[in-house]
Each structure stands twice: as structure tokens, then as C-alpha cells.
Design a protein around this motif. Structure first.
Motif, PDB file in Angstrom:
ATOM      1  N   ALA A  32       0.844  -1.160   0.068  1.00 15.06           N
ATOM      2  CA  ALA A  32      -0.210   0.129  -0.186  1.00 15.06           C
ATOM      3  C   ALA A  32       0.842   1.264  -0.064  1.00 15.06           C
ATOM      4  N   VAL A 174      -3.718   3.836  -2.311  1.00 10.61           N
ATOM      5  CA  VAL A 174      -5.061   4.207  -1.645  1.00 10.61           C
ATOM      6  C   VAL A 174      -5.044   5.773  -1.251  1.00 10.61           C
ATOM      7  N   VAL A 195      -7.491   1.788  -4.200  1.00 10.92           N
ATOM      8  CA  VAL A 195      -8.438   1.739  -3.200  1.00 10.92           C
ATOM      9  C   VAL A 195      -8.841   3.181  -2.960  1.00 10.92           C
ATOM     10  N   ALA A 223     -10.701   4.298   4.332  1.00  7.25           N
ATOM     11  CA  ALA A 223      -9.643   3.302   3.897  1.00  7.25           C
ATOM     12  C   ALA A 223      -8.074   4.204   4.161  1.00  7.25           C
TER      13      ALA A 223
END
Length: 596
Positions: A32, A174, A195, A223
Motif C-alpha cells: 500500500a 490508497v 482503493v 480506507a
């Protein structure tokens, strides 16, 4: 006294399963990279009348700079047509007269500096759109926010609120949200999944992700707070799920699912350009439902046989006055040329009801979904409607154009629109402008009254198009935006099947083409059932075309007709669905699994 046992993993190491919305299909596994959500800083300064012209000039300079910046991003994208088309839509939004007028009002009436005026105008427009029930129009609120941010960043001295870092290996990005410009700028970066905290399948971020074939899950609450940079993340763009810090078993399952999806996607891609033909050789047309020019490009890339439904109402949202004929014509022309020589069906604007639009001052109504909307609204403003029709007529010079009327309930509405279309054609020709000799005029069958009187409509309309989303809503008296009642709004309901069959038979009796353009067309089981009922022309979201094409190739017309006949004898939606699934689910299991 409770507490964490020493044998428990630390909270940061626990697996987290986050739920969202499937934005783009696929499974991605990577590290991420979380983008911060810093608020864009800009000066909030009151100005005096002597500064108005200066501030308006600064705004115009910022528009020019933002458009230059966006063109640079488009140049980086290269020849990927879908992404370029989306960025072109943003360029048009930046230069929109309605936005410019709203900013000027903020400057001259609210005495705000140019940066502050842009922020206020965009916030007002986006805020109103965010309240509507229609998902297509609601998603446009994010587009306005993106445009506002790009414009503010274009003012001299306003720093960018964030930068996307360079990534060394396969990464999952993200963010609270990603604009198409942000997404396009990632070209060349090893980003394998997205995301975001906001968005739906109809958002530009999702459309871009599908164009780039990058798995995405959108609408994941908090998130950016629940995922940390460096976390190992699984993005499942079919199920709308995100797995944070998966263990060995979860990783093994994710890799297996990713492999299955890649094999499935490769198989569908190989058949993308082949005709949709049943196992016994019956040809079926698969067209696309689109709203924006960029989606027309995507439709062609997915192997669409044309556009069965082009929604035009986005042209009218958040404007102080209707779009000009020229503005509409340019957009329609681009769509028609993008699909040429395949046909494009332009639906006249379906606004009112739950679709907020500032162009028309609509009266307050107890139930706007049954009020002044769609064709009723169009006929109440023939001046605006004629401009709309003239733009469509002019676009017919560039390809195969058909025009469709939404929410028709009676023949008088069809006849009035036909008369206005003839007037529009006469006016276009009188100017010396080119147009097609004949433009087919059809109706959407989505009001139960039209489905009951469809034999009369079939005598006078050039074609019929089934809008099953609203037909289901009105026939079953179920608000399709209500989550608590969603279980009742089944396309497999026997009453809906009988209405559909009635329309198909009328089309056959009067030699009129019949298309289905509701969500029902993109469900593999429902599509096979529709085939058996006699449907040969489907229109759906472009991304669904390869799967429906594959589903239809696996069944013969004879068996589809046999199952449809059995389904028509069932008394409930559950019984109908069980009948169809029992016959076809085993051979369509991979297509059905890709949806879950």
C-alpha cells in the motif's frame, strides 16, 4: 479484567477485511501507498469593486493554465483513447460558461477573490448534485470537485496539496479519491490496484481503472485511516473487497483467484471482436449504455455493436441556462464518430424526478418520480427541446443516429415529439447544414401503460427499447433506490417477464426492432432467459459485453426457448430464477462467479 493476551498478534498485524464497491475487475496483491488527504490551501480574501476585473482575469488565466496542465497529462497517456477522452471531458468542464458565470457571481456579488470564488462555486454545484438519488448524476459531483481542485492549483502561489510518490515495486494506491488526471498521471508507475474512500462503478475513477485494466475497489470507508503505507494489501475488484495484511492462507487464496481471473479475462478478450452468436448460430446484437463520450470509446474497445442508449441529461446539470445547440452538437458528433459506422441511439434528456437540474425551474411535487420529468418536461419547453433535437439531427450527418424518447406513457407524446423532430430537421436543412434523410424515432417502454399499449406504439414508432430498471420500479411499485426493498425489485418476477414478452411480440408482429437496455441485460442468467423470450438486441454497460457474449455462445436458442417457456409458468421471482439457474448455472458458473 480483559486485555490482549501475549499470544495475540499486535493490532497492526491483524488481518482486516474492508468492504467497498467493485470498481474495476481483477485481483491485485501489493504494498500500500497511502496518499494524504490534506486540505487544499488557498487565500480567502474579500475584494472591492475596483478589483473585480482583475480577479476575473486571474480566473481566466487559471483556466488556461489548468487546461495546459491537463493537456500535458493527456500527452503522457499517448494513444489510449478512452483515457484521453475522459481528460478531454475535463477540459470542456474547465471552460464551461456555466462554471465561469458562477465564479463571476461569487466575485462580483460575494466580493470573493478568484481562488475563493472557484472553491465556493464548485462546492455549491457539487453539493447539490451529491444529494440526488440518480447514481450517474450524483457521481458528477466528484467531477466538479476535481475540476475545482485543478483550477485552484493553477493559480500562482497555490501549492499542490499532495504529490504521488515514485514507487519501487508493485503498489496499491490508497486515497480518499483519485481524479482521472491523477490516474492518468500514473502511466509508467508500478501501480497494480486502487482503493478509494468514495466513488461508484459509474465514477470516472472506476471508468479509468477499467480502461487501464487495473483492479479497483471504491467507496471503502476510512480506507486512508485503516490502511498504512507499507501494508500488504489484496484488492478484489470483483467482490468489492480489500484484505489488509493477509496471512499465508488468505494470500494463497488471493493468488489462486487472481490466476483464475487472468485466465478468464484472457479468454474473454480473445473473443471480444467476434460476433455474439449462440451455440446453434443465432446472431445477437450487443450494444452499450453510455453517458459520456469517453464511455463510447470504451464501448468500441469492448466489442460493442453500437450504442443502444446514450444518456444526454448530463449536459443539463448545474447550468444556469441550457447548453447551446452547438455545445450539444459537438458532443453528439464525437460520440457518433467514435462509434462509426455502428449505430448510436441518442435518448432525449431524462431529467426531473430524482435528477436535480438547475436548467429548468421545476415545481415542488409530492412525488417527482411521477411528475414533470423526461418527455413531459421536454414538451413543456419546446424551445429548449428543439435545440436539443437540432443538435441530434446535425450529428446524424456523421453516422447512423437514432433518437429515443424516455418515459413515454401515451401516443400523443410520441406524435408531438415526431412533429418537433420534423420541425428540427426542416430548420437544420434551411440553414444549409447536413443531416441524414431519415432518422428513426423510437420509444422507451418503461411505463407499464406503454407496455400494455405496446401494439399501438409499435405501429407508429420506428423501434422499441425496454427500460427494465424503471419498468420494474413502476410495475412492482418498488422504489429502486431503496435498499430495504431491493429484494422485491427482481427482473425475474413473472409479471415483468410477461410485460417483456408482450413488447417482444409486438415488435415481431409489426416488424419493429426491440432492444433491452436495463441492468437486466448485463446479468448472464437473465440474458439467456431474454434470448429464450425472443430478444435479439441487448444494450448494457460496456464492461459487461464480453461476459454476456460468452454466456450466449454457450447456449442454443432451442434450449433457451424451452427454459423460457418453463419460466413463464412459474408464479414467483424465486421460482423463475431457480428454473433458469437450474438449467444454465452449471455451464455459466465461471461467469457468475466473476460477479461475486
Amino acid at each position: 479484567m480483559s486485555g490482549r493476551r501475549s499470544s495475540d498478534p499486535p493490532p497492526s498485524a491483524r488481518v482486516r477485511a474492508l468492504a467497498g464497491i467493485a470498481g474495476a475487475p481483477g485481483v491485485a496483491i501489493g504494498t500500500a501507498v497511502v496518499l494524504g488527504t490534506q486540505t487544499l490551501a488557498y487565500p480567502r480574501r474579500h475584494v472591492v469593486p475596483q478589483e473585480f476585473e482583475t480577479e476575473i482575469g486571474r480566473f481566466q488565466d487559471a483556466v488556461a493554465q489548468a487546461q495546459r496542465d491537463l493537456r500535458e497529462v493527456a500527452a503522457q497517456v499517448g494513444d489510449r483513447r478512452a483515457e484521453t477522452s475522459i481528460l478531454e471531458a475535463y477540459l470542456l468542464m474547465m471552460g464551461d460558461d456555466a462554471l465561469a458565470d458562477a465564479v463571476k457571481i461569487q466575485i462580483t456579488e460575494e466580493n470573493r477573490s478568484a481562488e475563493w470564488a472557484v472553491a465556493a462555486a464548485c462546492a455549491s454545484l457539487a453539493g447539490r448534485l451529491a444529494l440526488v438519488n440518480d447514481p450517474y448524476l450524483r457521481e458528477r459531483s466528484h467531477d466538479i470537485e476535481f475540476v475545482g481542485e485543478r483550477l485552484i492549483r493553477a493559480f500562482e502561489g497555490v501549492p499542490s496539496p499532495r504529490t504521488i510518490p515514485q514507487m519501487d515495486g508493485p503498489s496499491i494506491l490508497v486515497a480518499h479519491d483519485l481524479s482521472p488526471a491523477d490516474t492518468a498521471a500514473l502511466a509508467g508507475q508500478p501501480v497494480i490496484g486502487f482503493v478509494t474512500e468514495v466513488g461508484t462503478r459509474t465514477s470516472h475513477t472506476s471508468i479509468m481503472a477499467r480502461a487501464l485494466e487495473i483492479p479497483a475497489v471504491v467507496g471503502v470507508s476510512d480506507a486512508t485511516q485503516r490502511i498504512a503505507t507499507g501494508d500488504l494489501v489484496v484488492v478484489d475488484g470483483m467482490r468489492g473487497a480489500v484484505l489488509v495484511r493477509p496471512g499465508p492462507e488468505e494470500l494463497k487464496a488471493a493468488h489462486a483467484r487472481a490466476d483464475r481471473h487472468h485466465a478468464h479475462a484472457r479468454e474473454l478478450s480473445e473473443g471480444r471482436d467476434r460476433a455474439a452468436v449462440t451455440a446453434d448460430g443465432v446472431r445477437v446484437q450487443l450494444r452499450a449504455n453510455v453517458e459520456l463520450p469517453a464511455e463510447a470509446v470504451l464501448a468500441r474497445e469492448q466489442g460493442a455493436d453500437g450504442i443502444g442508449l446514450y444518456r444526454t441529461e448530463f449536459l443539463y446539470i448545474d447550468r444556469a441556462s441550457p447548453p447551446t445547440e452547438e455545445q450539444q452538437f459537438e458532443i453528439f458528433r464525437k460520440v457518433v464518430q467514435a462509434m462509426g459506422p455502428k449505430p448510436v441511439t441518442l435518448r432525449t434528456f431524462d431529467i426531473g424526478g430524482d435528477k436535480f437540474v438547475s436548467t429548468f425551474p421545476l415545481p415542488p411535487e409530492m412525488n417527482p418520480m411521477l411528475g414533470l420529468r423526461a418527455v413531459r418536461l421536454a414538451l413543456s419547453r419546446p424551445d429548449v427541446f428543439l435545440e436539443h433535437l437540432r443538435a441530434m439531427v446535425r450529428a446524424s450527418a456523421f453516422g447512423d443516429v437514432r433518437i429515443m424518447i424516455p418515459m413515454v406513457a401515451g401516443l400523443n407524446e410520441l406524435r408531438q415529439v415526431r412533429a418537433l423532430l420534423a420541425q428540427a430537421q426542416e430548420e437544420v436543412r434551411a440553414r444549409g447544414q447536413a443531416c441524414a434523410d431519415e432518422i428513426p424515432l423510437g420509444v422507451m417502454i418503461e411505463v407499464p401503460a406503454a407496455a400494455v399499449l405496446v401494439d399501438h406504439f409499435a405501429r407508429e414508432a420506428a423501434f422499441l427499447s425496454l427500460g427494465t430498471n424503471d419498468l420494474i420500479q413502476y410495475a412492482l411499485a418498488v422504489d429502486r433506490t431503496s435498499r430495504s426493498l431491493a429484494y422485491l425489485a427482481s427482473p425475474f418476477d413473472p409479471s415483468i417477464l410477461r410485460l417483456i414478452l408482450n413488447v417482444i411480440r409486438a415488435g415481431r408482429d409489426f416488424s419493429r426492432p426491440v432492444c433491452i437496455c436495463g441492468a437486466m441485460a448485463s446479468d448472464p442468467l437473465a440474458a439467456v432467459l431474454l434470448l429464450g423470450l425472443g430478444m435479439r438486441d441487448f444494450s448494457m454497460e460496456a464492461a459487461a459485453i464480453p461476459e454476456i457474449k460468452e454466456a450466449l455462445r454457450r447456449v442454443s436458442l432451442a434450449e433457451a426457448e424451452q427454459v423460457a417457456a418453463e419460466a413463464l409458468s412459474r408464479a414467483t421471482a424465486e421460482e423463475v430464477e431457480a428454473c433458469v439457474a437450474g438449467a444454465f448455472a452449471p455451464r455459466l458458473c465461471d461467469l457468475l462467479a466473476s460477479e461475486s
